[in-house]
Motif scaffolding. Structure first.
Motif, short mmCIF file in Angstrom:
data_model
loop_
_atom_site.label_atom_id
_atom_site.label_comp_id
_atom_site.label_asym_id
_atom_site.label_seq_id
_atom_site.Cartn_x
_atom_site.Cartn_y
_atom_site.Cartn_z
N PRO A 89 3.98 -1.26 3.78
CA PRO A 89 3.47 -0.03 3.18
C PRO A 89 4.59 0.95 2.84
CG PRO A 89 3.02 -0.07 5.53
CD PRO A 89 3.54 -1.42 5.17
N PHE B 246 1.07 5.55 0.62
CA PHE B 246 0.41 6.64 1.34
C PHE B 246 1.02 7.98 0.95
CE2 PHE B 246 -0.30 2.82 3.74
CZ PHE B 246 -1.61 2.94 4.18
N ASP C 1 -3.17 0.60 13.45
CA ASP C 1 -4.38 -0.23 13.45
C ASP C 1 -3.94 -1.69 13.57
OD1 ASP C 1 -6.66 -1.72 12.85
OD2 ASP C 1 -7.40 -0.27 11.39
N TYR D 27 0.81 -4.70 11.81
CA TYR D 27 2.09 -4.05 12.06
C TYR D 27 2.22 -3.53 13.50
CZ TYR D 27 2.54 -4.17 7.01
OH TYR D 27 2.63 -4.61 5.70
N VAL E 122 -1.15 6.20 10.94
CA VAL E 122 -2.50 5.77 11.34
C VAL E 122 -2.72 4.33 10.89
CG1 VAL E 122 -4.96 6.09 10.88
CG2 VAL E 122 -3.52 8.07 11.39
N TYR E 123 -2.30 4.02 9.68
CA TYR E 123 -2.45 2.66 9.16
C TYR E 123 -1.64 1.66 9.99
CZ TYR E 123 -2.14 -1.27 5.89
OH TYR E 123 -2.20 -2.52 5.31
N LEU E 124 -0.42 2.03 10.34
CA LEU E 124 0.44 1.13 11.11
C LEU E 124 -0.12 0.85 12.50
CD1 LEU E 124 3.96 2.63 10.29
CD2 LEU E 124 3.00 0.49 9.41
N LYS F 61 3.84 -9.48 5.79
CA LYS F 61 3.54 -8.08 6.10
C LYS F 61 4.78 -7.21 5.92
CE LYS F 61 -0.80 -8.41 7.27
NZ LYS F 61 -1.85 -7.65 6.56
N LYS G 4 0.85 -1.19 0.00
CA LYS G 4 0.00 0.00 0.00
C LYS G 4 0.89 1.24 0.00
CE LYS G 4 -3.92 -2.07 2.46
NZ LYS G 4 -4.88 -1.90 1.36
N ASN H 94 -4.10 -4.42 10.80
CA ASN H 94 -3.24 -4.42 9.62
C ASN H 94 -1.96 -5.22 9.80
OD1 ASN H 94 -5.04 -2.81 8.14
ND2 ASN H 94 -4.24 -0.94 9.08
N ALA I 256 -0.75 9.64 7.49
CA ALA I 256 -1.66 8.59 7.04
C ALA I 256 -1.03 7.21 7.22
CB ALA I 256 -2.02 8.82 5.58
N LEU I 257 0.26 7.12 6.96
CA LEU I 257 0.96 5.85 7.13
C LEU I 257 0.98 5.44 8.60
CD1 LEU I 257 2.71 3.48 6.30
CD2 LEU I 257 4.68 5.01 6.20
#
Length: 204
Positions: free
Chosen positions: A200, A26, A38, A43, A34-36, A195, A24, A41, A31-32
């Motif tokens: 990302p 970003f 979670d 990570y 926030v994704y990490l 992963k 993915k 996901n 934004a990255l």
């Protein structure tokens, strides 16, 4: 003979599998992050044992690249730094006791406090391990423990491991941290190697 609808279904499944293996991208560091964070996901990991909260977050290569190119990344610089950092695995380890740094926890005597400071600053190589599925240990090359003198809400450190190609071909690697004297026993986190392989990225 395979009918048309089954062929379509197989095609959709193949496309889905390929798409799921892509990294993915970003537009921003925020934004990255926030994704990490979670946990869904894969990570970021969390555990609470005996009043001690542990968190482990994989830090993708591009966050290290961004740190090295903050003055204005150029395409050639990005490629160069990606190659430089790709040989290593970076993890942020966070630990807290009742919402405070470990050193703010009631450690008893001054000697116990001094022992904990020494452990965190110089002795974590004896306490943390990154182990492949076939029990091969990845070397801890370095770690950074910033002292915040009780001003933070957790003890944080950056751990740097050598990336072992053999271990990364296995299904998972296991991060473990031994009991630091809080009665937690050994704490472990299981990390899916795919992963990391399809980690990302940032759009530089």
């Amino acid at each position: 003979m395979v009918n048309k609808s089954l062929k379509v279904l197989i095609f959709i499944l193949l496309v889905s599998m390929v798409s799921s293996c892509r990294s993915k991208s970003f537009d921003s560091k925020e934004a990255l992050l926030v994704y990490l964070k979670d946990t869904d996901n894969g990570y970021h990991f969390q555990k609470s044992i005996n009043g001690i909260d542990y968190s482990l977050t994989y830090r993708p290569t591009d966050l290290m690249v961004l740190q090295s190119t903050e003055d204005g990344p150029q395409t050639d610089n990005v490629a160069e730094f990606r190659k430089k950092y790709a040989d290593y695995l970076y993890f942020n380890l966070g630990m807290s006791a009742n919402g405070k740094e470990l050193l703010s926890h009631n450690l008893g005597s001054r000697a116990e406090f001094g022992a904990m400071v020494n452990q965190l600053a110089f002795g974590m190589a004896e306490k943390v391990n990154l182990i492949g599925q076939q029990r091969d240990t990845l070397p801890l090359l370095d770690y950074v423990f910033p002292r915040t003198y009780g001003m933070g809400n957790r003890t944080n450190m950056l751990l740097v491991y050598e990336r072992n190609p053999k271990a990364m071909q296995q299904d998972y690697i296991l991060f473990t941290i031994r009991d630091l004297g809080f009665g937690t026993g050994e704490v472990s986190f299981k990390i899916d190697t795919k992963k990391i392989e399809y980690q990302p990225q940032l759009k530089f």
